[in-house]
Scaffold this active site. Sequence first.
Site, PDB file in Angstrom:
ATOM      1  N   TYR A   1       1.004  -1.176   0.063  1.00  0.00           N
ATOM      2  CA  TYR A   1       0.097   0.011   0.025  1.00  0.00           C
ATOM      3  C   TYR A   1       0.987   1.182  -0.002  1.00  0.00           C
ATOM      4  O   TYR A   1       1.528   1.618   0.929  1.00  0.00           O
ATOM      5  CB  TYR A   1      -0.628  -0.165   1.411  1.00  0.00           C
TER       6      TYR A   1
ATOM      7  N   PRO B   1     -12.430   0.019  -1.505  1.00  0.00           N
ATOM      8  CA  PRO B   1     -11.523  -1.464  -1.293  1.00  0.00           C
ATOM      9  C   PRO B   1     -10.325  -1.456  -0.618  1.00  0.00           C
ATOM     10  O   PRO B   1      -9.762  -2.278  -0.399  1.00  0.00           O
ATOM     11  CB  PRO B   1     -11.462  -1.791  -2.861  1.00  0.00           C
TER      12      PRO B   1
ATOM     13  N   LYS C   1     -12.619  -5.430   2.665  1.00  0.00           N
ATOM     14  CA  LYS C   1     -13.434  -5.570   3.652  1.00  0.00           C
ATOM     15  C   LYS C   1     -14.798  -6.405   2.747  1.00  0.00           C
ATOM     16  O   LYS C   1     -15.784  -6.843   3.400  1.00  0.00           O
ATOM     17  CB  LYS C   1     -13.921  -4.581   4.387  1.00  0.00           C
TER      18      LYS C   1
END
Length: 391
Positions: A201, A293, A297
């Site tokens: 990320y 997103p 979840k």
Amino acid sequence: MRTTVGIIGAGPAGLLLARLLHNAGIDSVVLESRDRAYVERRQRAGILEQGTVDVLRAAGAGERMDREGLPHDGIELRFAKRRHRVDFPALTGGRSVMVYAQTEVCKDLIALRLKEGGPLLFEAEALAVEGAETDRPRVRFRQGGAEDVLECDYVVGCDGFWGVARSAVPAGLGRTFERTYPFGWLGILADVAPSHDELVYARHDRGFALLSMRSPSVSRLYLQVPADTDAESWSDEEIWAELERRFETDDDWVLNRGPITQKSVTPMRSYVHEPMRHGRLFLAGDAAHIVPPTGAKGLNLAVGDVVTFARALAHRTGTGSDELLDAYSATCLRRVWQAERFSYDMTALLHPAPDATPFENRLQLARLDRIASSRAAETDLAEAYTGFPVG
């Protein structure tokens, strides 16, 4: 046609619910508007929480997942050219996640349903849910050009945001909460080995980027783009160049390039419909809630919903008590709102807003630095990412 539970939608939620009910000795019929091939190739989520993995195994649907899925014990946060790994098991008492695409979950559950379960009707379009306030609700549907009626004791709508289930709840009896984000994700599938063995990320001044995967030979990558972006307006070279900029580090890490086989833009929104029940109609998954997103979840929330319903109906069958069915909406919504909170926090943490000030950008970096330097902050992220308790 008559059954105990009419299930609208053969996505992972509807299919898993059918499996759980079958294992509990409760009959059901699944109605799916699309054909089997479409359902089995529909690209969606790919991250399974620890609880979802456990549920699939317990349901007898985890054999291929355990053989072909990719267990992940952490994620990497990347910001200001720094790299920080979040170690899930060390922070959560052993929990982790699994990379296993929604398409594969659906294939496994469809095969089990057709081999061991009850009716699964493809190209059966649900037209309306009627009589939800009665003890004999009905689903009108069309298959092969002819209309038919499925009479049920209960109806569970797993048919997504645009399905007929949610629209069957009278407008005056429901309340919605939502947020639309001014950006989306330009996502690609590429025939190239992932450039890292865990998800990355990345927060960059030019926008967010995510490195994910579908298999050891297929990469899934995303770029933050304006919400109205046309995926085809980006050339393959422009996509790879932008990904390289946003994943840049101070070390010798290199992004693997390969042929791009698919491009699409995913809108970003948060949405909750309350309550998740009207009479004998129960909403599950995207029919009741949507999350951006970023927190991985969506599918996992849907699994939590159908596990809660199956458990409640099994309790009703065994004891005659409606206590757990009556608590369905409140039970699910506790988990839903925690997931909404986490998904919003992750989105705000990693995506520079189009109109962000220098102060706001520095706050994002400060929050990321806090996670990288505080075990308490890191633990909060790890616990949420690997999953909230069901029930």
